[in-house]
Design a protein around this motif. Structure first.
Motif, short mmCIF file in Angstrom:
data_model
loop_
_atom_site.label_atom_id
_atom_site.label_comp_id
_atom_site.label_asym_id
_atom_site.label_seq_id
_atom_site.Cartn_x
_atom_site.Cartn_y
_atom_site.Cartn_z
N TYR A 56 37.98 27.93 30.86
CA TYR A 56 38.83 26.85 31.37
C TYR A 56 38.67 26.69 32.88
O TYR A 56 38.82 25.60 33.43
CB TYR A 56 40.30 27.12 31.06
N PHE A 57 38.37 27.78 33.58
CA PHE A 57 38.31 27.76 35.04
C PHE A 57 36.93 27.39 35.58
O PHE A 57 36.81 26.91 36.70
CB PHE A 57 38.70 29.14 35.60
N THR A 58 35.89 27.65 34.81
CA THR A 58 34.53 27.56 35.36
C THR A 58 34.03 26.14 35.64
O THR A 58 33.27 25.96 36.60
CB THR A 58 33.54 28.28 34.43
N PRO A 59 34.39 25.10 34.86
CA PRO A 59 33.84 23.77 35.16
C PRO A 59 34.18 23.27 36.57
O PRO A 59 33.34 22.66 37.23
CB PRO A 59 34.46 22.87 34.09
N GLY A 60 35.40 23.53 37.04
CA GLY A 60 35.79 23.09 38.37
C GLY A 60 34.97 23.77 39.46
O GLY A 60 34.58 23.14 40.45
N ILE A 61 34.72 25.06 39.28
CA ILE A 61 33.90 25.80 40.24
C ILE A 61 32.48 25.25 40.26
O ILE A 61 31.89 25.03 41.33
CB ILE A 61 33.90 27.30 39.89
N MET A 62 31.93 25.00 39.08
CA MET A 62 30.56 24.46 39.00
C MET A 62 30.46 23.12 39.70
O MET A 62 29.51 22.87 40.46
CB MET A 62 30.13 24.34 37.54
N VAL A 63 31.42 22.24 39.46
CA VAL A 63 31.38 20.91 40.07
C VAL A 63 31.44 21.01 41.58
O VAL A 63 30.69 20.32 42.30
CB VAL A 63 32.53 20.04 39.52
N ALA A 64 32.31 21.87 42.11
CA ALA A 64 32.44 22.02 43.56
C ALA A 64 31.12 22.46 44.18
O ALA A 64 30.72 21.96 45.24
CB ALA A 64 33.54 23.01 43.89
N PHE A 65 30.42 23.38 43.54
CA PHE A 65 29.14 23.85 44.06
C PHE A 65 28.04 22.82 43.87
O PHE A 65 27.30 22.50 44.81
CB PHE A 65 28.73 25.16 43.37
N PHE A 66 27.89 22.29 42.65
CA PHE A 66 26.78 21.40 42.35
C PHE A 66 26.84 20.11 43.17
O PHE A 66 25.85 19.71 43.78
CB PHE A 66 26.76 21.04 40.85
N VAL A 67 28.01 19.48 43.18
CA VAL A 67 28.15 18.23 43.93
C VAL A 67 28.07 18.50 45.42
O VAL A 67 27.45 17.75 46.18
CB VAL A 67 29.47 17.53 43.57
N GLY A 68 28.66 19.60 45.85
CA GLY A 68 28.66 19.93 47.27
C GLY A 68 27.28 20.16 47.83
O GLY A 68 27.01 19.84 49.00
N VAL A 69 26.38 20.71 47.03
CA VAL A 69 25.05 21.02 47.53
C VAL A 69 24.10 19.82 47.42
O VAL A 69 23.07 19.78 48.10
CB VAL A 69 24.46 22.24 46.76
N LEU A 70 24.46 18.82 46.61
CA LEU A 70 23.56 17.69 46.38
C LEU A 70 24.04 16.37 46.98
O LEU A 70 23.25 15.44 47.12
CB LEU A 70 23.35 17.49 44.87
N TRP A 71 25.33 16.29 47.33
CA TRP A 71 25.87 15.01 47.81
C TRP A 71 26.65 15.21 49.10
O TRP A 71 27.63 15.94 49.14
CB TRP A 71 26.77 14.38 46.73
#
Length: 622
Positions: free
Chosen positions: A425-440
């Motif tokens: 339940y917790f991991t999708p938010g962490i992934m989005v913060a990292f993935f979007v942060g590093v690419l956009w």
């Protein structure tokens, strides 16, 4: 339960288990700075990175459970070990950026990209995740030790098992820190591989099986619905739907390998970018062996016991699939050779391999992101190391206490294990913060914090809506099942969280700190990544079309799909090589860059080999 151990088994068991704490304690005698203690002085070579990542990722429950699932369900469990997309993401998107910033924790990375609130939220979420996983690891580890040593003359209680795990891991982690853990993880990896390989070899060598090819022929002779050596189950399967494998499970792999502190910490501790990259890729190859020595051994055990027990009076297989491993050890392993002791040592080592890594990661977060950040910003190296050692003791005591408090004799009904299974339940938010942060560049700090905090609620909401309304529709249930599988839930939560971060960043919370993105200095942008992924998917679409439209079997196209995939990496390697400075004078001025590119190209080919082998497996066992 295993029968009484023979003397040679006891000798082998004791000697092999003594190696772990001894090696860790020897390393611990060296004087430690904060960087030595938490990141092993950033001097870990690639083979140690590989051994430590594999040891961190695999436990005794993992090995025994994988074989049991192979026995009961089949080879489809191999999807948990085919992790090449996550490894590529770490190696060629995140790795260089992580290491350029010279950080101790990934929460520090989020502070650079966003702000201190994002850093604190990540720390809280990861400490929660690690603590629950630690409790689960202690619980399963103690139960496994009871299970393994029952009837051997070394019977132990549940509490004794917890204390044993705590004492042995503390003996080298408290004083030795990361360096001791890396050394012991590597030793544990060798012991685990030896144990698993021995069981698989003697199982597959039985005359009823006839080796791995014999197993494939034996399985192919069964009706299709009873065959076990396949990788894909219907989209409405309650546990491993193929649609969930390529969505939510893929995202979970990316979280574990790219944004999870206790695994990525090995990358931060590597001697160089190349050592980090090679180590992660090598760990991918090691994980790819598990389906062939653990899961396939479970499938072989099913056919072996079916053949032998069916021939007995009142034949049948009435034991739990989790007992398949020990039943194999009793049945196929030659006794009086020390092999039983070696296998027990490997499984016992696996019990400690995940615990020590999680303890070190949790204490690193608590020390660097709480103590040094908020309590004592001017702390000396000595004070930082002392606090880190204290936190290891606190985490062990807390984990043992919670494991005792939540204990139930029936492993299938343990509350903490159920909670551990819901950490996604917790991991999708962490992934989005990292993935979007590093690419956009446009991702803002406030939007990232909201997205990370909202993810668990999105997960609960999607699950409630599906289970209460959509899943009751027969048409929907026939496609995705009556209950929402956790893999589908992870994917839906990821999409909702992604939409939240992008929408808020474009409207009410625009990014006012573009310098955070600039400091990451990422080597690839979103457009380049999209083109690479698109080209890979296009190549696979050709071969999938040959299977579904051209009438070719998946086995017949497997080798060609693997070669075509490797060809993509060869092309990329050639482009990178041609881009290197060719003139002698320019090469002299930029010699360090040339060395970096040469190393990068070499790593790219190894990554290509891992990817192509994985792709071949995905087709061959379709």
């Amino acid at each position: 339960m295993l029968s009484q151990l023979q003397t040679i088994d006891i000798v082998v068991l004791v000697l092999m288990l003594a190696i772990m704490p001894s090696a860790g304690i020897i390393i611990a005698l060296r004087k430690k700075t904060a960087e030595d203690y938490f990141l092993a002085g950033r001097n870990i070579r690639w083979w140690a990175v590989a051994g430590s990542v594999f040891g961190t990722n695999v436990s005794s429950f993992h090995l025994i459970g994988m074989l049991g699932i192979g026995y009961s369900i089949g080879f489809v469990q191999a999807h948990y070990e085919i992790v090449f997309p996550a490894i590529l993401l770490l190696c060629f998107v995140f790795l260089t950026s992580y290491r350029r910033l010279d950080v101790f924790t990934l929460s520090q990375y989020l502070e650079v990209r966003y702000n201190d609130k994002a850093r604190l939220l990540y720390t809280i979420l990861l400490i929660l995740i690690i603590l629950v996983q630690l409790v689960g690891a202690f619980y399963v580890g103690s139960i496994t030790l009871q299970w393994l040593f029952g009837g051997t003359g070394f019977d132990m209680s549940y509490a004794t098992g917890l204390l044993l795990i705590g004492l042995i891991t503390c003996s080298y982690t408290i004083w030795g820190g990361m360096e001791s853990i890396v050394v012991t993880d590597t030793i544990q990896t060798i012991m685990m591989l030896a144990a698993g390989t021995a069981v698989a070899y003697f199982t597959l060598s039985q005359p009823e099986i006839g080796g791995f090819t014999g197993l494939l022929h034996l399985d192919a002779a069964q009706p299709r619905e009873l065959q076990k050596m396949h990788l894909y189950l219907p989209s409405n399967h309650p546990n491993l739907p193929w649609t969930g494998v390529f969505t939510g499970l893929l995202l979970q792999h990316c979280f574990n390998f790219s944004t999870n502190q206790f695994l990525v910490q090995r990358v931060l501790a590597a001697n160089s970018d190349s050592d980090a990259r090679k180590g992660i890729i090598a760990s991918g190859f090691l994980k790819l062996t598990i389906p062939f020595f653990s899961i396939s051994a479970g499938v072989a055990a099913y056919y072996l016991f079916q053949s032998r027990l069916a021939a007995t009076v009142g034949g049948g297989m009435d034991f739990n699939s989790d007992n398949a491993f020990l039943k194999l050890v009793e049945t196929v392993i030659p006794h009086g050779t020390g092999l039983v002791g070696m296998i027990l040592a490997g499984l016992t080592a696996a019990t400690f391999s995940s615990v020590d890594s999680m303890m070190n990661a949790a204490t690193t977060l608590l020390t660097v992101d709480v103590y040094q950040k908020y309590v004592n910003p001017k702390a000396t190296d000595k004070q930082i190391v002392r606090f880190g050692r204290l936190m290891i003791l606190v985490m062990v005591v807390a984990s043992i206490g919670l494991a005792l408090w939540t204990y139930t004799p029936d492993r299938t009904n343990n509350f903490m294990l159920k909670v551990s299974a819901q950490l996604s339940y917790f991991t999708p938010g962490i992934m989005v913060a990292f993935f979007v942060g590093v690419l956009w560049r446009g991702a803002s700090a406030r939007a990232a914090v909201v997205a990370m905090a909202a993810a668990p609620f999105y997960g609960l909401l999607t699950e409630f809506i599906y289970n209460s309304f959509l899943g009751t529709n027969p048409d929907v249930a026939s496609v995705f099942g009556e209950k929402l599988n956790f893999m589908h839930r992870v994917f839906l939560t990821f999409l909702l969280t992604l939409t939240t971060l992008i929408s808020l960043s474009r409207t009410v919370f625009p990014n006012l700190r573009p310098e955070g993105f600039e400091r990451l200095r990422v080597d690839i942008n979103a457009g380049q990544l999209a083109r690479v992924v698109g080209l890979f998917l296009l190549v696979q679409a050709v071969f999938i079309g040959l299977v579904f439209l051209g009438g070719f079997s998946p086995q017949s196209v497997a080798i060609w799909a693997a070669l075509a995939t490797f060809g993509l990496f060869l092309k990329s390697e050639r482009v990178n090589r041609d881009a290197e400075p060719e003139r002698k004078g320019e090469a002299t001025v930029r010699s360090s860059l040339t060395v970096h590119h040469s190393s990068f190209n070499n790593d790219l080919l190894w990554a290509g080999l891992l990817t192509s082998v994985s792709v071949g497996v995905l087709y061959y066992f379709a």
